[in-house]
Design a protein around this motif. Sequence first.
Motif, PDB file in Angstrom:
ATOM      1  N   ARG A 179      14.647   2.280   3.096  1.00 37.72           N
ATOM      2  CA  ARG A 179      13.693   1.292   3.593  1.00 37.72           C
ATOM      3  C   ARG A 179      13.908   1.056   5.078  1.00 37.72           C
ATOM      4  N   ASP A 180      12.830   0.641   5.720  1.00 34.40           N
ATOM      5  CA  ASP A 180      12.862   0.247   7.123  1.00 34.40           C
ATOM      6  C   ASP A 180      12.458  -1.222   7.148  1.00 34.40           C
ATOM      7  N   ASN A 181      13.426  -2.102   7.291  1.00 29.75           N
ATOM      8  CA  ASN A 181      13.139  -3.533   7.230  1.00 29.75           C
ATOM      9  C   ASN A 181      12.226  -3.981   8.372  1.00 29.75           C
ATOM     10  N   ALA A 182      12.343  -3.352   9.507  1.00 29.64           N
ATOM     11  CA  ALA A 182      11.493  -3.728  10.647  1.00 29.64           C
ATOM     12  C   ALA A 182      10.026  -3.415  10.382  1.00 29.64           C
ATOM     13  N   ARG A 193       7.264  12.878  -0.112  1.00 28.51           N
ATOM     14  CA  ARG A 193       7.831  11.621   0.368  1.00 28.51           C
ATOM     15  C   ARG A 193       6.774  10.538   0.225  1.00 28.51           C
ATOM     16  N   LEU A 194       7.085   9.546  -0.587  1.00 32.06           N
ATOM     17  CA  LEU A 194       6.191   8.414  -0.763  1.00 32.06           C
ATOM     18  C   LEU A 194       6.584   7.291   0.193  1.00 32.06           C
ATOM     19  N   SER A 195       5.582   6.571   0.650  1.00 26.69           N
ATOM     20  CA  SER A 195       5.802   5.401   1.494  1.00 26.69           C
ATOM     21  C   SER A 195       5.070   4.213   0.903  1.00 26.69           C
ATOM     22  N   CYS A 196       5.584   3.043   1.136  1.00 25.47           N
ATOM     23  CA  CYS A 196       4.938   1.814   0.686  1.00 25.47           C
ATOM     24  C   CYS A 196       5.186   0.735   1.727  1.00 25.47           C
ATOM     25  N   GLU A 197       4.112   0.262   2.336  1.00 23.05           N
ATOM     26  CA  GLU A 197       4.213  -0.755   3.368  1.00 23.05           C
ATOM     27  C   GLU A 197       3.711  -2.090   2.839  1.00 23.05           C
ATOM     28  N   ALA A 198       4.505  -3.118   3.041  1.00 19.71           N
ATOM     29  CA  ALA A 198       4.098  -4.470   2.697  1.00 19.71           C
ATOM     30  C   ALA A 198       3.532  -5.145   3.934  1.00 19.71           C
ATOM     31  N   SER A 199       2.424  -5.846   3.755  1.00 22.00           N
ATOM     32  CA  SER A 199       1.793  -6.531   4.880  1.00 22.00           C
ATOM     33  C   SER A 199       1.216  -7.862   4.419  1.00 22.00           C
ATOM     34  N   GLY A 200       0.884  -8.687   5.393  1.00 21.10           N
ATOM     35  CA  GLY A 200       0.301  -9.986   5.079  1.00 21.10           C
ATOM     36  C   GLY A 200       1.262 -11.104   5.400  1.00 21.10           C
ATOM     37  N   SER A 201       1.144 -12.163   4.644  1.00 24.37           N
ATOM     38  CA  SER A 201       1.956 -13.357   4.871  1.00 24.37           C
ATOM     39  C   SER A 201       3.340 -13.156   4.258  1.00 24.37           C
ATOM     40  N   TYR A 248      10.608   3.809   1.169  1.00 29.45           N
ATOM     41  CA  TYR A 248      10.297   5.225   1.019  1.00 29.45           C
ATOM     42  C   TYR A 248      10.948   5.772  -0.242  1.00 29.45           C
ATOM     43  N   LEU A 249      10.375   6.838  -0.759  1.00 29.91           N
ATOM     44  CA  LEU A 249      10.982   7.574  -1.858  1.00 29.91           C
ATOM     45  C   LEU A 249      10.877   9.049  -1.540  1.00 29.91           C
ATOM     46  N   GLN A 250      11.997   9.649  -1.189  1.00 31.04           N
ATOM     47  CA  GLN A 250      12.047  11.087  -0.956  1.00 31.04           C
ATOM     48  C   GLN A 250      12.318  11.765  -2.288  1.00 31.04           C
ATOM     49  N   VAL A 262       0.842  -1.187   0.000  1.00 36.08           N
ATOM     50  CA  VAL A 262       0.000   0.000   0.000  1.00 36.08           C
ATOM     51  C   VAL A 262       0.880   1.240   0.000  1.00 36.08           C
ATOM     52  N   GLU A 263       0.735   2.051  -1.075  1.00 36.64           N
ATOM     53  CA  GLU A 263       1.490   3.287  -1.187  1.00 36.64           C
ATOM     54  C   GLU A 263       0.710   4.440  -0.571  1.00 36.64           C
ATOM     55  N   SER A 264       1.447   5.454  -0.150  1.00 38.26           N
ATOM     56  CA  SER A 264       0.837   6.685   0.349  1.00 38.26           C
ATOM     57  C   SER A 264       1.818   7.828   0.141  1.00 38.26           C
ATOM     58  N   GLY A 265       1.287   9.043   0.230  1.00 38.42           N
ATOM     59  CA  GLY A 265       2.155  10.210   0.166  1.00 38.42           C
ATOM     60  C   GLY A 265       2.103  10.983  -1.130  1.00 38.42           C
TER      61      GLY A 265
END
Length: 121
Positions: free
Chosen positions: A71-74, A19-27, A79-81, A5-8
């Motif tokens: 990226r924040d692996n945790a 600044r764009l963000s993209c979070e991966a979620s799920g399995s 991110y894309l600045q 899911v992208e945002s920003g």
Amino acid sequence: QVQLVESGGGLVQPGGSLRLSCEASGSIFRIYAMGWYRRGPGKQRELVATITSGGSTNCADSVKGRFTISRDNAKNTVYLQMNSLTPEDTAVYYCDADIYVSRYSVLSRYWGQGTQVTVSS
């Protein structure tokens, strides 16, 4: 099931920043490379930047010195600045990630739904 899911995205004036963000979620068992692509009006999709799990980055010549990928692996987030934006940067920006969903799965590529970036005065 995996979701990106992208945002920003949004409207910004020339010379501005986003600044764009993209979070991966799920399995998700493990994420390898993550990246950003874009498709401008009437143009083909093009690579913007990529980043490996170890932090090595690659950027398109058109954005070098202006865009920074991180990226924040945790948080399973990339991110894309984007600085010094120009109207030529107007596009739908998509993130992607190469993911193992389990220890025994094959590596598969997943895509976000895209976020619109419009650079205009």
